[in-house]
Design an enzyme around this catalytic site. Structure first.
Site, PDB file in Angstrom:
ATOM      1  N   THR A 171       3.888-103.903  -5.985  1.00 41.93           N
ATOM      2  CA  THR A 171       4.433-102.869  -6.861  1.00 41.93           C
ATOM      3  C   THR A 171       4.176-101.469  -6.280  1.00 41.93           C
ATOM      4  O   THR A 171       5.086-100.652  -6.177  1.00 41.93           O
ATOM      5  CB  THR A 171       3.820-102.992  -8.272  1.00 41.93           C
ATOM      6  N   HIS A 230       5.543-105.535 -17.676  1.00 38.97           N
ATOM      7  CA  HIS A 230       5.709-105.109 -16.279  1.00 38.97           C
ATOM      8  C   HIS A 230       7.221-104.939 -16.107  1.00 38.97           C
ATOM      9  O   HIS A 230       7.876-105.733 -15.434  1.00 38.97           O
ATOM     10  CB  HIS A 230       5.142-106.190 -15.361  1.00 38.97           C
TER      11      HIS A 230
HETATM   12  N1   CP Z   1       4.312-108.764  -8.648  1.00 42.43           N
HETATM   13  C1   CP Z   1       3.342-107.837  -8.666  1.00 42.43           C
HETATM   14  O1   CP Z   1       3.175-107.069  -9.638  1.00 42.43           O
HETATM   15  O2   CP Z   1       2.563-107.842  -7.550  1.00 42.43           O
HETATM   16  P1   CP Z   1       1.375-106.831  -7.235  1.00 42.43           P
HETATM   17  O3   CP Z   1       0.274-107.120  -8.245  1.00 42.43           O
HETATM   18  O4   CP Z   1       0.970-107.103  -5.828  1.00 42.43           O
HETATM   19  O5   CP Z   1       1.886-105.428  -7.449  1.00 42.43           O
END
Ligand code: CP
Length: 312
Positions: A60, A138
């Site tokens: 992200t 998210h």
């Molecule tokens: N998919 C996702 O949020 O990955 P990260 O935690 O690496 O940002």
């Protein structure tokens, strides 16, 4: 974004996106893909994005930063804000956001507390983008997930989506449920260990939107007519009580070569990543394994989102 006032265009929840806005965003992301391969004049020169991450991240944070740089903007970042910002001295999130909002044109925030992004947006002079708030949402992951389904399957309606794994704590599935429920004809199968089943309110939201929702413990059977298998990891960092049987409970829900043999030829396997054993690496070479392409879509989708938030 769907807000009537003239204030900053915060991105806090998937609920802000209707199909019309999603279509606009995804068309823009298609163009951003072309920009990545054939760079043209910068779209956001002189603009600054702050990434304020109180929890770890690979995809992200780096895809947001890559997106801003590819748009010709600049980035200021605190990748471990819990320890290396003035939070360690006791500064509140609200005060930090007020300050960073004076240094940047938008703030991308990841925080362990559900509701933190909304709290930040309430005081921020610049747009706040929720990059994950505890067990809450998210939304930008859900945007790139939906974009991936559109790119891989060519449609967003009349899908059979099998969601697998930790559906209680995995915030990406909560936001994805919200976006999927905006399109007609959906069928959603939820395959999760008992300890981490999808919250009843999310199931209700899908049913109210007209989706057929089934809970299943037989993953092999569930995938036989699936369009999408959306696998997730157990969010051990968010478990509220010890779960000694987690290993054996979760093993029943792995994506394996055997499962791929049961999966239709045109289906895809997705995962927000990181994976920690719930997809056998032997599956990676299968063309239906879309999770690395999905992660790659984070850049054009976040480019399109930044352009929308900062340029309207
Ligand atoms: N998919 C996702 O949020 O990955 P990260 O935690 O690496 O940002």
């Amino acid at each position: 974004m769907s807000q009537a006032d003239a204030g900053p265009h915060h991105v806090i929840s998937a609920r802000q996106f209707d199909p019309e806005l999603l279509d606009r965003l995804f068309r823009s992301a298609d163009l951003m893909r072309e920009r990545i391969t054939s760079p043209t004049e910068p779209l956001l020169p002189g603009r600054v994005m702050a990434t304020l991450f109180y929890e770890p991240s690979t995809r992200t944070r780096l895809s947001f930063e890559s997106a801003m740089l590819r748009l010709g903007g600049q980035v200021v970042s605190t990748e471990n804000a819990r320890d290396f910002s003035s939070a360690i001295k006791g500064e509140t999130l609200e005060d930090t956001v007020r300050i960073v909002g004076g240094y940047a044109d938008c703030i991308v925030l990841r925080h362990p507390e559900e509701g933190a992004a909304a709290r930040a947006a309430a005081v921020s002079p610049v747009p706040v983008i929720n990059a994950g708030d505890g067990r809450g949402e998210h939304p930008t992951q859900a945007l790139l997930d939906l974009y991936t389904i559109r790119a891989e399957l060519g449609r967003l309606d009349h899908l059979h989506v099998v969601m697998v794994g930790d559906l209680a704590n995995g915030r990406t599935v909560h936001s994805l449920v919200d976006l999927l429920s905006r399109y007609p004809g959906q069928r959603v199968t939820l395959a999760a260990p008992d300890r981490v089943r999808m919250p009843p309110e999310a199931v209700e939201q899908l049913r109210e939107a007209g989706a057929v929702v089934v809970e299943s413990v037989d993953l092999l059977e569930a995938v036989r007519d699936a369009d999408v298998v959306y696998q997730t990891r157990v969010q051990t960092e968010r478990l509220q009580e010890p779960w000694p049987e987690a290993g054996s409970d979760v093993r029943r829900f792995r994506v394996t070569p055997e499962l791929m043999r049961a999966l239709p030829r045109k289906a895809v396997v997705m995962h927000p990543l990181p994976r920690v054993g719930e997809i056998d690496p032997a599956v990676d070479a299968d063309p239906r394994a879309a999770y690395f392409r999905q992660a790659g879509n984070g850049v054009p989708v976040r480019m399109a989102l930044l352009a929308m938030v900062l340029e309207g």
